[in-house]
Design an enzyme around this catalytic site. Structure first.
Site, PDB file in Angstrom:
ATOM      1  N   GLY A 123     -41.757 -10.790  -7.498  1.00 23.77           N
ATOM      2  CA  GLY A 123     -42.764 -10.937  -6.453  1.00 23.77           C
ATOM      3  C   GLY A 123     -42.400 -12.053  -5.502  1.00 23.77           C
ATOM      4  CG  HIS A 261     -46.776  -5.322   4.023  1.00 24.57           C
ATOM      5  ND1 HIS A 261     -45.656  -4.828   3.392  1.00 24.57           N
ATOM      6  CD2 HIS A 261     -47.086  -6.476   3.377  1.00 24.57           C
ATOM      7  CE1 HIS A 261     -45.301  -5.642   2.425  1.00 24.57           C
ATOM      8  NE2 HIS A 261     -46.148  -6.665   2.389  1.00 24.57           N
ATOM      9  NE  ARG A 323     -19.733 -37.646 -16.354  1.00 23.26           N
ATOM     10  CZ  ARG A 323     -18.670 -37.491 -15.567  1.00 23.26           C
ATOM     11  NH1 ARG A 323     -18.440 -36.330 -14.995  1.00 23.26           N
ATOM     12  NH2 ARG A 323     -17.850 -38.488 -15.347  1.00 23.26           N
ATOM     13  CB  SER A 350     -18.410 -32.814 -12.768  1.00 29.73           C
ATOM     14  OG  SER A 350     -17.397 -33.137 -11.836  1.00 29.73           O
ATOM     15  CD  GLU A 371     -25.920 -24.775  -6.240  1.00 26.27           C
ATOM     16  OE1 GLU A 371     -24.965 -25.574  -6.290  1.00 26.27           O
ATOM     17  OE2 GLU A 371     -26.218 -24.118  -5.220  1.00 26.27           O
ATOM     18  CG  HIS A 421     -22.788 -36.199 -11.460  1.00 25.56           C
ATOM     19  ND1 HIS A 421     -22.390 -35.490 -12.583  1.00 25.56           N
ATOM     20  CD2 HIS A 421     -21.657 -36.722 -10.926  1.00 25.56           C
ATOM     21  CE1 HIS A 421     -21.084 -35.581 -12.727  1.00 25.56           C
ATOM     22  NE2 HIS A 421     -20.607 -36.336 -11.734  1.00 25.56           N
ATOM     23  CG  ASP A 429     -19.777 -38.814  -5.616  1.00 28.11           C
ATOM     24  OD1 ASP A 429     -18.728 -39.149  -5.048  1.00 28.11           O
ATOM     25  OD2 ASP A 429     -19.799 -38.127  -6.648  1.00 28.11           O
ATOM     26  CD  GLN A 433     -22.813 -34.851  -3.809  1.00 25.38           C
ATOM     27  OE1 GLN A 433     -22.309 -34.111  -4.645  1.00 25.38           O
ATOM     28  NE2 GLN A 433     -23.252 -34.414  -2.637  1.00 25.38           N
TER      29      GLN A 433
END
Length: 627
Positions: A123, A261, A323, A350, A371, A421, A429, A433
């Site tokens: 939806g 609609h 990490r 990374s 993503e 990160h 960075d 980031q």
């Protein structure tokens, strides 16, 4: 073309009849609800008829059987016709359709898995194809089964970039068990779509993306039956059926007209129903049986009780980034269960997600820098409990897929997110980031669990717990190394905090997480030299938060709390702690957080510059002691 048999005339007629019966149900149910999208249903009636009563293989009695074909209605506003198809197939009484959109009915305005025939909520447009691609990826590469996946997309939603992310993913991975169906009915919500009925433009774009594309008259039963057969026999590439349809098909004076609609037909209802009924030749029981021969070749899968293959093995004081510990834990749970998979957005070296390749390269899925598709594929991969999926990237980039994550919660999905990160501690960075909003985002997700491990030991255990936790989980991991503070045999629990420093004369309760817990420990050492003892508490999980431990320890420390976090103050750990103590008397909370737009610099310099280093913690404690 292999063994195609044109359907007999009586079969074609019954499929036409079914299509118009589905239209009738869509009109009557939306009229009863006085809301809904009957014209959007009408454009796909023949598609649904052919799919559910000729093409798809599934058990009506077990809609989520592992060997069934899958169907994802990406244009979820056409839910009434999907409900109608299952009712006509015999799953539930047709009379139930009149409860559409009523409070207490699971036939909601858009599909959700409250219904046993719905895999995912749709939806929020542009998301269904990623989910379908995840299902197809699992079917082809892990289940190695014969089930197929069908996804119906509206032409309006094809303007979403996420649709094209998913198209490229499906093509790159040669998902020939996936059939994408474009409902090109020309009309959007407020005006015609950008391409209208320019079918060739759709075809050229899909061909260029690596699909086998077929232009079809979406209201012609013969063409649809043949096109679905071609899709099923096409190898090494997914197929797209580009169906030319008309919104409000077979609704006289409404078909292909703007401004209908999302509206029930109102005063036009009876006139339209009379016409639709006149088109149905056989009003009796269906001759066609919806259940086709089904090859039950999806293997049995057990994704329960997942454990680390070996316990954490670190030395106290050893320095390692969480990490990296995530990568170590991923390997261990993958060794323990063959259905643990990992996917990433080209950040695997990374986030250390690539370590799973050492166990089985096939269990890593590269989704590249897309993503939204990354999250959707993970949701699809976990449907019907086929996999345990871990999704990793920089924490800040998950914000791009917030809508997909939100819809995942509505879908009752079990996807584990890992954001690395995070915070200003990543250093040079710079702010683009730095994940500084991620805790707030995941705290807002219904039913989510948020882990924030302080060291390598707690990180491995967090990943183990996440693999066995229902709903969406988020584990926040740091880029810089942090010292190991827990023994390898320490037992962690969701919603239970851990005291890492304590004396009988503590004046303030310090609460940190990850990198800031390490700063809090350093600060406690410095404060002790000045004669001020403080207690240090590691939350371990931000959600659920250990309210009882916070209150108990705060009272033992004079009612004073200092929270320090590498996150913006809005929605972060400090506000979670404030919520925990909001109804308590005589407890004060000071919050140290990143309160301005950060910039590049060395990690330790940035912690100090933005007020969350040990030095600032010491100052905050001294102020708190005066209160």
């Amino acid at each position: 073309m292999a063994s195609y048999h044109k359907p007999e005339a009586k079969v074609v007629q019954e499929l036409k009849d079914i299509a118009n019966k589905l239209r009738i149900h869509s009109v009557t149910s939306t009229a009863a609800a006085n809301s809904g999208h009957p014209t959007s249903c009408s454009s796909i009636a023949e598609i649904m008829s052919v799919l559910f009563f000729n093409t798809m293989r599934y058990k009506v009695s077990a809609p989520k059987d592992a060997s069934n074909d899958r169907f994802v209605l990406s244009k979820g506003h056409a839910a009434p016709i999907l409900y109608a198809a299952w009712a006509e197939a015999g799953l539930f009484p047709v009379a139930e359709l009149q409860k559409l959109r009523k409070l207490g009915s699971d036939l909601e305005g858009h599909p959700t898995p409250r219904l046993n025939f719905i895999d995912v909520a749709t939806g929020s447009l542009g998301q269904g194809l990623a989910v379908a691609a995840g299902m197809a990826y699992v079917g082809k590469n892990y289940d190695k089964a014969s089930y197929r996946v069908y996804c119906l997309v509206g032409d309006g939603e094809s303007a979403e970039g996420s649709i094209w992310e998913s198209i490229y993913f499906a093509s790159h991975n040669k998902l020939d068990n996936l059939c994408l169906i474009f409902d090109v009915n020309r009309l959007g919500q407020s005006e015609p779509t950008a391409l209208g009925h320019d079918m060739e433009k759709y075809r050229k774009r899909l061909d260029a993306a690596g699909f086998h594309s077929i232009i079809v008259d979406g209201h012609d039963i013969d063409e649809l039956v043949k096109a679905f057969h071609i899709a099923a026999t096409t190898k090494d590439k997914p197929t797209a059926l580009i169906c030319k349809t008309f919104k409000g098909r077979n609704y006289p004076k409404i078909e292909d007209i703007e401004n209908w609609h999302g509206k029930p037909l109102g005063a036009e209802t009876e006139r339209v129903l009379e016409h639709l009924r006149s088109l149905v030749k056989n009003h009796g029981p269906l001759m066609l049986k919806p259940q086709k021969p089904l090859k039950e070749d999806a293997p049995a899968v057990d994704i329960t009780n997942i454990k680390l293959s070996s316990p954490p093995n670190y030395k106290l004081g050893e320095s390692l980034a969480t990490r990296q510990a995530y990568g170590n834990a991923l390997v261990k749970i993958a060794q323990n269960n063959p259905r643990v998979i990992a996917m990433d957005g080209d950040m695997k070296n990374s986030t250390f997600a690539e370590k799973i390749k050492g166990v089985d390269a096939a269990r890593y899925i590269e989704c590249f820098i897309a993503e939204q598709n990354l999250v959707g594929v993970a949701i699809g991969a976990t449907c019907r409990d086929r996999t345990v999926a871990f999704v990793s990237t920089f924490a800040t980039f998950l914000t791009r897929a917030f809508d997909q994550i939100r819809m995942g919660a509505i879908s009752q999905t079990n996807v584990n997110f890992v954001g690395s990160h995070c915070g200003v501690s990543i250093g040079e960075d710079g702010p683009s980031q730095m994940g500084l909003e991620d805790i707030a985002m995941f705290r807002s997700i219904p039913g989510s669990t948020i882990f924030y491990p302080a060291d390598a030991v707690s990180c491995e255990r967090a990943i183990e717990l996440a693999a066995n936790t229902k709903g969406i989980t988020f584990t926040r991991v740091n880029r810089p190394n942090t010292n190991v503070i827990y023994a390898n045999d320490h037992v962690f629990h969701i919603g239970k905090a851990n005291i890492v420093r304590k004396t009988a004369t503590d004046k303030v309760l310090l609460i940190g997480a990850g990198i800031t817990l390490q700063e809090a420990i350093t600060a406690s050492t410095e404060l002790a030299k000045a004669g001020i003892n403080v207690r240090v508490l590691d939350l371990f999980t931000i959600k659920p938060i250990d309210k009882d431990a916070i209150i108990k320890n705060a009272r033992e420390c004079g009612g004073r709390i200092v929270v320090v976090e590498d996150h913006y103050p809005e929605g972060g750990i400090g506000e979670a702690v404030l919520s925990a103590v909001a109804c308590e008397r005589d407890i004060i909370v000071k919050m140290l957080a990143v309160r301005e737009l950060p910039r590049s610099g060395p990690p330790l310099v940035l912690l100090d510059a933005f007020g969350i280093s040990a030095k600032h913690i010491c100052a905050a404690v001294q102020e708190a002691c005066k209160m």
